[in-house]
Scaffold this motif. Structure first.
Motif, short mmCIF file in Angstrom:
data_model
loop_
_atom_site.label_atom_id
_atom_site.label_comp_id
_atom_site.label_asym_id
_atom_site.label_seq_id
_atom_site.Cartn_x
_atom_site.Cartn_y
_atom_site.Cartn_z
N VAL A 36 0.85 -1.20 -0.09
CA VAL A 36 -0.07 0.06 0.04
C VAL A 36 0.91 1.22 0.01
CG1 VAL A 36 -1.62 1.23 1.47
CG2 VAL A 36 -2.10 -1.12 1.06
N GLN A 37 1.95 1.32 0.86
CA GLN A 37 2.80 2.52 0.88
C GLN A 37 3.56 2.63 -0.25
OE1 GLN A 37 1.88 3.77 3.23
NE2 GLN A 37 3.39 4.39 4.41
N LEU A 38 3.87 1.61 -1.10
CA LEU A 38 4.46 1.65 -2.42
C LEU A 38 3.58 2.45 -3.33
CD1 LEU A 38 6.40 -1.54 -2.96
CD2 LEU A 38 7.30 0.36 -2.60
N THR A 40 0.48 4.11 -3.14
CA THR A 40 0.16 5.38 -2.47
C THR A 40 1.53 6.36 -2.70
OG1 THR A 40 0.43 4.90 -0.25
CG2 THR A 40 -1.83 5.04 -1.25
N GLY A 41 2.50 5.83 -2.14
CA GLY A 41 3.69 6.79 -2.21
C GLY A 41 4.10 7.18 -3.73
N ILE A 42 3.98 6.30 -4.49
CA ILE A 42 4.16 6.45 -6.14
C ILE A 42 3.31 7.43 -6.62
CG2 ILE A 42 3.98 5.76 -8.44
CD1 ILE A 42 5.21 3.26 -7.50
N VAL A 72 -5.72 10.00 -0.30
CA VAL A 72 -4.34 9.06 -0.69
C VAL A 72 -3.39 9.72 0.14
CG1 VAL A 72 -2.45 8.82 -2.53
CG2 VAL A 72 -4.90 8.91 -3.14
N ARG A 73 -3.13 10.68 0.39
CA ARG A 73 -2.38 11.29 1.60
C ARG A 73 -2.65 10.58 2.78
NH1 ARG A 73 -1.65 16.07 5.04
NH2 ARG A 73 0.49 15.91 5.59
N ASN A 74 -3.88 10.42 3.29
CA ASN A 74 -4.46 9.93 4.51
C ASN A 74 -4.20 8.66 4.55
OD1 ASN A 74 -5.28 12.50 5.07
ND2 ASN A 74 -7.61 12.13 5.16
N ILE A 75 -4.28 7.86 3.33
CA ILE A 75 -3.95 6.42 3.26
C ILE A 75 -2.36 6.22 3.56
CG2 ILE A 75 -3.95 4.51 2.17
CD1 ILE A 75 -6.44 5.24 0.55
N HIS A 76 -1.53 7.17 2.81
CA HIS A 76 -0.15 6.95 2.95
C HIS A 76 0.20 7.13 4.60
CE1 HIS A 76 3.82 6.52 1.27
NE2 HIS A 76 4.00 7.56 2.08
N TYR A 77 -0.48 8.30 5.09
CA TYR A 77 0.01 8.62 6.44
C TYR A 77 -0.47 7.56 7.49
CZ TYR A 77 -0.54 10.66 11.09
OH TYR A 77 -0.10 11.12 12.40
N PHE A 82 0.22 2.09 10.87
CA PHE A 82 -0.26 1.08 11.12
C PHE A 82 0.82 -0.24 10.70
CE2 PHE A 82 -5.14 0.96 10.16
CZ PHE A 82 -5.34 2.12 10.92
N LEU A 83 1.62 0.23 9.66
CA LEU A 83 2.65 -0.52 9.40
C LEU A 83 3.64 -0.80 10.63
CD1 LEU A 83 4.41 -2.43 7.34
CD2 LEU A 83 5.28 -0.25 6.46
N LEU A 84 4.05 0.27 11.08
CA LEU A 84 4.90 0.15 12.27
C LEU A 84 4.33 -0.71 13.53
CD1 LEU A 84 7.67 0.97 13.12
CD2 LEU A 84 7.18 3.17 13.55
N ALA A 121 11.70 4.60 7.23
CA ALA A 121 10.90 5.07 6.41
C ALA A 121 10.02 6.16 6.80
CB ALA A 121 10.19 3.94 5.72
N ASN A 122 9.40 5.87 7.99
CA ASN A 122 8.44 6.87 8.67
C ASN A 122 8.88 8.06 8.90
OD1 ASN A 122 5.57 5.91 9.53
ND2 ASN A 122 6.53 4.13 10.04
N PHE A 123 10.29 8.05 9.58
CA PHE A 123 10.96 9.09 10.05
C PHE A 123 11.32 10.14 8.92
CE2 PHE A 123 15.10 11.11 11.38
CZ PHE A 123 14.64 11.86 12.12
N THR A 124 11.90 9.68 7.62
CA THR A 124 12.44 10.28 6.43
C THR A 124 10.86 10.88 5.92
OG1 THR A 124 12.41 8.25 5.14
CG2 THR A 124 14.22 9.23 5.90
N GLY A 125 10.02 10.24 6.01
CA GLY A 125 8.66 10.89 5.18
C GLY A 125 8.26 11.81 6.09
N TYR A 126 8.35 11.81 7.42
CA TYR A 126 7.88 12.72 8.31
C TYR A 126 8.17 14.20 7.84
CZ TYR A 126 5.78 13.51 13.00
OH TYR A 126 4.94 14.27 13.89
N LEU A 128 8.95 15.59 5.14
CA LEU A 128 8.60 15.88 3.53
C LEU A 128 7.55 16.69 3.45
CD1 LEU A 128 8.66 12.38 1.42
CD2 LEU A 128 10.47 14.22 2.21
N PRO A 129 6.51 16.86 4.30
CA PRO A 129 5.30 17.95 4.31
C PRO A 129 5.96 19.53 4.53
CG PRO A 129 4.55 16.20 5.65
CD PRO A 129 5.98 15.96 5.31
N TRP A 130 7.00 19.43 5.04
CA TRP A 130 7.68 20.75 5.29
C TRP A 130 6.80 21.72 6.16
CZ3 TRP A 130 12.98 20.60 5.11
CH2 TRP A 130 13.69 21.92 5.44
N PHE A 176 16.08 9.14 0.19
CA PHE A 176 16.16 7.84 1.23
C PHE A 176 14.50 7.34 1.04
CE2 PHE A 176 20.31 8.69 2.90
CZ PHE A 176 20.71 7.37 2.95
N HIS A 177 13.67 8.29 1.36
CA HIS A 177 12.29 7.69 1.64
C HIS A 177 11.49 7.25 0.25
CE1 HIS A 177 8.31 7.89 3.47
NE2 HIS A 177 7.90 8.23 2.64
N THR A 178 11.96 7.76 -0.81
CA THR A 178 11.26 7.29 -1.91
C THR A 178 12.13 6.33 -2.85
OG1 THR A 178 11.75 9.00 -3.54
CG2 THR A 178 9.75 9.29 -1.98
#
Ligand code: HEM
Ligand code: FES
Lengths: 420, 170
Positions: A36-38, A40-42, A72-77, A82-84, A121-126, A128-130, A176-178
């Motif tokens: 799912v992350q792959l 929605t991330g793409i 889509v953003r919510n699902i990725h979030y 959930f994944l962790l 992955a969670n950390f580097t994604g965190y 990104l929204p800046w 790193f994240h993507t």
């Protein structure tokens, strides 16, 4: 596609391996969430722009102008959250059913690596929204790295590409994240599955010949399908109801109060409130990692393999140790916050003694007392003792995390969750 | 040995030729892997290392007389607070809390800096009043030329505690 999927499965599995309380299907759920992350991330990458000037606006655009953008953003979030959690539960399951010894230990180690990769992955994604949340959470977390002895400062500068967060930090994290982390994860997950088969399927208690073998198709695949549907339904419902957070655009001269690390590092941050950074961010995590790596190397009598909590006595000890761990951790937090703070109490003493060695010794004495007066009397086997140590560490970590996330408010004071 | 002939066996060497080449290839493989890894790491970090001494970057703050004694003036663009001490000395204090890097705020009524993240407090000279921060605030060198206060925002200086030589006098 179908054949690739089926190839990750054996032809037949043991019927008792299908009982839900063997694994709760956690590993499979984690794999699904990575997929799912792959996906929605793409999708997010079609709109996301990785530079500090436009990152935030690209997310706003995604939210406001793109059909299903917010969804889509919510699902990725939520899927990241959930994944962790599910990967962590999976790790607990593997430990408590003793499925990490012998040939399975390789998968235990690769599993630890996967867990770390998911955290990163969670950390580097965190970042990104800046937005303010991202900017300050990552500032605080990366500054912790600066406290590591010797190379800490250089490492921190290398990771964020400067003295404070800037464009190269965002580019590093984005890459790193993507690219780096997803690639590593996919490779490792496939290897992980293959090793499960190589070890003769999942861990089962006793001799396996007491039950029949059933074909994977349809028995296992059908169950996986149902589990996947339920998980996706829960994920989508959560994403429809709760938006991923987005505050104002990052402002380097204005910090938020309070500033908290991302939730999975809230435990470490809570530890930092009580211990000198050298202990909280370095010694303690390193010892825990070392313990987890060494667990499968401890030689034990393996007749009890595959039973939840080893034995009835093991289960009892695990319970009492959990209660002890919760009590000690909470007592430590309250004592340090309200009764006395060694650093303030002993102003002449260097911080690494008053706030490092001193509380560590107190903690060790308490643990030794618990061992001597409680565990020692129960004539535990080696495996049961290791399990008690594991329960202590995990419970303490969970309590620290819950306190850090739900009970720390303005100025990082202890407050009730509804005041956070 | 497959050969059935009966001639005296040559003494078996400790390392056969085959072992030797096997080892050599493995060694080369490891060497190559290390080299590639080194190349990747230097590729990633060499272009981003901002550790090299930054050029002097002078920011003009204003004439000496425009700053009252025992007062603090924020220069958010330069990321510093220009703090003039009771004795007239100047210091340009970095905005960054020395605990974990949040931006500190000046509280005029209490004459102290307070960090919103974990409530460290610092006095007007940058000295720690309240942990968790354990180091005085970093500072930028201040120069006074022809009665004008200038701050070198290219050079950030770290320190354990406040010292006399960190202040600049008119
Ligand atoms: C296991 C894998 C992954 C995890 C745990 C993960 C986690 C996260 C998290 C926590 C965020 C921040 C969300 C927010 O605060 O709004 C995020 C953002 C993002 N991720 Fe991922 N991610 C993963 C894989 C991927 C992949 C494979 C890609 C692309 C190829 C990707 C692309 C993005 C993008 C573009 C953003 C920024 C958009 C946003 O913040 O909403 N992610 N990710
Ligand atoms: S960052 Fe200032 S007190 Fe923690």
């Amino acid at each position: 596609m179908r054949t690739i999927f089926l190839h990750l499965h054996p032809q037949k599995v043991n019927a008792s391996a299908l009982r839900i309380n063997r694994t709760f299907g956690l590993g499979g759920m984690a794999a699904l969430l990575i997929a799912v992350q792959l996906l929605t991330g793409i999708l997010l990458r079609f709109y996301y722009i990785q530079n500090p000037a436009s990152a935030y606006d690209s997310i706003l655009f995604l939210k406001n102008n793109v059909l299903f953008g917010q969804f889509v953003r919510n699902i990725h979030y939520w899927s990241g959250v959930f994944l962790l959690m599910i990967a962590f539960l999976h790790f607990l399951r593997v430990f408590f059913t003793g499925a990490f010894r012998g040939s399975r230990r390789v998968n235990w180690w690769f599993g630890l690596v996967l867990l770390l990769l998911i955290v990163f992955a969670n950390f580097t994604g965190y970042l990104l929204p800046w937005d303010q949340l991202a900017y300050w959470a990552i500032t605080v977390s990366t500054n912790i790295i600066g406290y590591l002895p010797l190379a800490g400062d250089a490492l921190r500068t290398a990771i964020i590409g400067g003295r404070e967060l800037n464009g190269s930090t965002l580019q590093n994290f984005f890459n790193f994240h993507t690219a780096v982390l997803p690639l590593l994860m996919v490779v490792l997950v496939i290897y992980h599955f293959w090793r499960v088969r190589k070890s003769g399927g999942i861990m089962l208690p006793g001799t396996p010949d007491n039950s029949e073998m059933v074909p994977v198709m349809p028995y296992l695949v059908f169950r996986e399908f149902i589990a996947a549907l339920v998980l996706l339904a829960v994920l989508f419902a959560t994403s429809a109801l709760f938006n991923a957070p987005l505050l104002e655009k990052a402002n380097p001269v204005y910090s938020m109060n309070p500033t908290k690390a991302p939730w999975y590092f809230a435990g470490v941050q809570e530890l930092l409130m009580h211990f000198h950074p050298f202990f909280a961010a370095f010694v303690i995590p390193l010892l825990v990692m070392l313990f987890l790596i060494c667990i499968p190397l401890i030689k034990i009598d393996d007749t009890q393999e595959g039973h939840w909590f080893i034995s009835e006595r093991g289960r009892q000890t695990a319970k009492s140790t959990a209660v002890f761990a919760i009590a000690v951790t909470l007592a430590g937090i309250f004592f340090n916050a309200w009764v006395m703070n060694f650093e303030i109490m002993l102003p002449g003493v260097p911080a690494w003694i008053s706030n490092g060695i001193f509380p560590a010794v107190i903690l060790l004495v308490l643990m030794a007392a618990f061992f001597y007066f409680h565990l020692n009397r129960k004539m535990l086997t080696k495996a049961e003792l290791v399990q008690a140590a594991f329960v202590f560490i995990m419970m303490a970590f969970i309590v620290l995390t819950v306190v850090g996330v739900f009970f720390r408010g303005k100025d990082m004071e202890l407050v009730w969750p509804w005041n956070v | 040995m497959k050969s059935p002939q009966q001639h005296p066996e040559p003494p078996t060497p400790v390392i056969t030729r085959r072992d030797f080449f096997g080892l050599a290839w493995k060694g080369l493989g490891i060497l190559a892997a290390v080299e590639v890894l080194g190349m990747i790491i230097s590729f990633i970090f060499s272009g981003k290392n901002k550790n090299s001494a930054p050029p002097k970057q002078l920011l003009e703050a204003g004439p000496v007389d425009s700053f009252a004694k025992n007062s603090v003036c924020a220069f958010m663009g330069g990321r510093f607070y220009l703090a003039r001490q009771q004795d007239g000395g100047f210091i340009a204090l970095s905005l960054r809390c020395t605990h974990l890097g949040c931006s500190i705020n000046w509280e005029e009524n209490k004459k102290r800096f307070i960090c919103p993240c974990h409530s460290s407090a610092f006095d007007i000279s940058g000295e720690v009043l309240n942990p968790p921060a354990s180091r005085a605030l970093d500072y930028y060198p201040v120069l006074i030329e022809k009665g004008v206060v200038k701050v070198d925002i290219g050079t950030l200086k770290e320190r354990k505690t406040t010292g006399k030589d960190q202040f600049t006098y008119a």
